[in-house]
Design a protein around this motif. Structure first.
Motif, short mmCIF file in Angstrom:
data_model
loop_
_atom_site.label_atom_id
_atom_site.label_comp_id
_atom_site.label_asym_id
_atom_site.label_seq_id
_atom_site.Cartn_x
_atom_site.Cartn_y
_atom_site.Cartn_z
N ILE A 148 0.40 4.27 -2.78
CA ILE A 148 0.02 5.65 -2.45
C ILE A 148 1.06 6.63 -2.97
O ILE A 148 0.75 7.72 -3.46
N ILE A 190 -2.56 4.87 6.42
CA ILE A 190 -2.97 4.24 5.16
C ILE A 190 -4.49 4.24 5.05
O ILE A 190 -5.06 4.53 3.98
N CYS A 246 -5.12 -0.61 -0.28
CA CYS A 246 -5.19 0.06 1.03
C CYS A 246 -6.00 -0.76 2.03
O CYS A 246 -5.76 -0.68 3.24
N THR A 253 -1.62 -4.98 6.40
CA THR A 253 -0.22 -4.63 6.14
C THR A 253 0.66 -5.84 6.37
O THR A 253 0.58 -6.49 7.41
N ARG A 287 -5.63 7.72 4.18
CA ARG A 287 -5.35 8.01 2.78
C ARG A 287 -6.32 7.27 1.85
O ARG A 287 -6.71 7.77 0.80
N ALA A 298 0.82 -1.21 0.00
CA ALA A 298 0.00 0.00 0.00
C ALA A 298 0.85 1.26 0.00
O ALA A 298 0.50 2.26 -0.62
N ALA A 299 1.98 1.24 0.70
CA ALA A 299 2.83 2.43 0.80
C ALA A 299 3.30 2.87 -0.58
O ALA A 299 3.21 4.06 -0.94
N ARG A 325 -0.46 2.07 9.89
CA ARG A 325 -1.67 1.52 9.30
C ARG A 325 -2.82 2.53 9.33
O ARG A 325 -3.61 2.63 8.38
#
Length: 541
Positions: free
Chosen positions: A83, A124, A108, A112, A127, A79-80, A121
């Protein structure tokens, strides 16, 4: 858009340009082929397929590169990075499609990975909501996958009411929710012990025709047991009975804890109308009555097994065969025919249906390929073995009629089939209208299965029926039908059959209030299947 949270190497979005539209040049004067040229001074005519070029242009466009990067992040659960790519694309003014947004929201919503525990987390999740808000602001339409991902984010954030509201409003937006849309919210309410909201989600699922599976029913069962909602526990045990043949180990533990609980000792009636209970058992097809808890006091709960005759080794009670509803069977046959017509040449399958109406019904159907190849190793198809099975089944048949043999047409055209003794067998089966040759390009599984279902007959095959084709048939009715109709084969010096068991492997409620709950095991395991035996009358001495 929120502030940049994650850093990734800057990507040169601005240096990418869409490929210019490709020129397609055609001329009526050049019929010779894709490329043709006339003599000097004449016009040159070129007709080149632009599809590969356009595909390449799309892949190398900013949108295409972003799509590829996000797909890789989705595959890796990163996810990081997803984004970070999203932020870079927004700064570069790259337009985002519904696929971009759905991939972002999906990744997302994933847990994680342990390797990236340093990632915040909660950030995320926030976001993820920002991305969803931007999607709506840009007018990009949401679909079921969009809402499902946002529901997961809301559940993880602890906003269960928001999650439920999102999924409830899906039909109003023309979206059909699926089990995956409801499940996070239902499990979330069960986890925090809010049983009334969990029941509301369950009811909402029922209204839109979404059926829970064992995981959802087990969560409701545990929440209901902890809340001492005995009437819900009772109804959920019956819903599990209709949904699965045998419960998982985790569901078995939930059930075991309920019967051992203080609340379970208080439920039930001491006096009941035995005739009414018996009538309920008959009306339900056997194995349950549905009239509520019977008896009072502490339960005796043990793990045991049942013998080959279906007798419980703890309490001595015999398990029964539960009838399959004829209407269910008829509906299943119709669904099976519809699926077959979608995946086979329709005229081929309808021709088979007509043939079956004219020549059936049959007491047994034989998967010819499976039987002829069984235990043959490198020797190939064995017509003699197939004929031995066919003759044994005829002797067992009350009508002494040959079973239906379903074989692919190629089996009847090869060298083995042309050997005199095999040719005589084939001709005999054909004269008796007991052989159906499935056409080239067909999957004979559809044919023998449909024949067995429509004839209400036994099905002789060692096929475990686990591949994709059989998964299409669902996990509710088909496993029960298979248990009651499949005959397995053993061949050594003689033919032997493993007939369907004389009892049904599913949750059973007796006329005296005891319960027997089968636990799932590997079907190929040689160890006896464990059962939970729960009764109020103690174990025999």
């Amino acid at each position: 858009m929120g502030t940049l949270l994650f850093k990734c190497p800057a990507f040169p979005w601005r240096h990418l340009r869409r490929a210019p539209p490709l020129l397609r040049m055609t001329s009526a004067a050049s019929p010779a082929g894709p490329r043709s040229s006339s003599t000097a001074g004449s016009a040159v005519s070129v007709s080149v397929s632009d599809s590969p070029r356009r595909k390449k242009a799309r892949r190398e466009s900013p949108e295409g590169i972003l799509r590829h990067r996000l797909d890789m992040c989705s595959k890796n659960g990163d996810a990081a990075s997803a984004i970070a790519f999203y932020d870079e694309a927004c700064l570069a003014g790259v337009p985002l499609s519904s696929h971009h947004y759905n991939t972002l929201l999906y990744v997302c919503s994933l847990p994680t990975p342990a390797s990236t525990e340093e990632v915040d987390r909660a950030t995320i999740i926030e976001r993820g909501f920002e991305i969803y808000d931007r999607m709506k602001a840009c007018g990009v339409p949401a679909n079921e996958a969009t809402i499902t991902a946002v529901v997961r984010l809301a559940v993880e954030k602890g906003d269960l009411d928001v999650a439920f509201d999102l999924v409830k409003r899906m039909p109003d937006s023309g979206l059909a929710p699926r089990l995956r849309s409801f499940s996070p919210t239902l499990l979330g309410f069960c986890r925090v012990g809010n049983v009334e909201k969990a029941y509301a989600v369950d009811e909402c699922m029922s209204q839109v025709g979404v059926l829970p599976e064992e995981g959802e029913l087990a969560a409701l069962l545990q929440a209901s047991a902890e809340a001492e909602r005995e009437e819900k526990v009772y109804s959920l045990l019956h819903r599990l009975r209709r949904t699965v043949r045998a419960v998982s180990e985790s569901t078995a533990e939930i059930t075991d804890r309920w019967f051992r609980s203080e609340a379970a000792t208080r439920v039930g009636v001491e006096d009941w109308d035995a005739e009414e209970i018996r009538a309920g058992v008959v009306a339900g097809g056997g194995g349950w009555h549905g009239k509520g808890w019977l008896g009072k006091g502490e339960w005796s709960v043990v793990r045991t097994w049942v013998n080959e005759n279906g007798v419980c080794q703890a309490c001595g009670q015999r398990m029964v065969t539960v009838d399959i509803d004829p209407v269910e069977t008829e509906n299943f046959g119709k669904s099976l025919a519809e699926l077959a017509c979608q995946r086979e040449v329709k005229t081929n399958f309808t021709k088979f249906q007509d043939w079956l109406k004219n020549n059936g019904p049959f007491d047994a159907v034989v998967d010819g390929a499976n039987v002829g190849l069984f235990n043959q190793g490198t020797y190939g198809f064995n017509f003699f073995q197939l004929n031995s099975v066919v003759n044994a089944l005829r002797e067992m048949s009350p009508t002494k009629k040959l079973p239906l043999i379903v074989l692919h047409s190629r089996r009847l055209k090869d060298n083995l089939a042309n050997r005199p003794q095999n040719k005589r067998l084939i001709e005999e089966w054909q004269r008796s209208h007991a052989l159906y040759a499935t056409p080239n390009g067909s999957n004979d599984d559809w044919y023998w299965l449909y024949a067995a279902v429509s004839c209400r007959s036994l099905l002789v095959t060692n096929d475990e029926m686990r591949d994709h084709l059989f998964q299409l048939l669902g996990n509710s009715f088909f496993p029960r039908w298979k248990e009651r109709h499949q005959v397995r084969l053993a061949v050594s010096k003689t033919i032997s059959f493993r007939m369907p068991p004389p009892y049904s492997t599913l949750i059973q409620e007796s006329e005296v209030g005891s319960w027997h709950i089968p636990i799932a095991i590997d079907e190929e395991s040689e160890t006896p299947r464990p059962w939970i035996c729960a009764n109020r009358h103690g174990l025999p001495i």
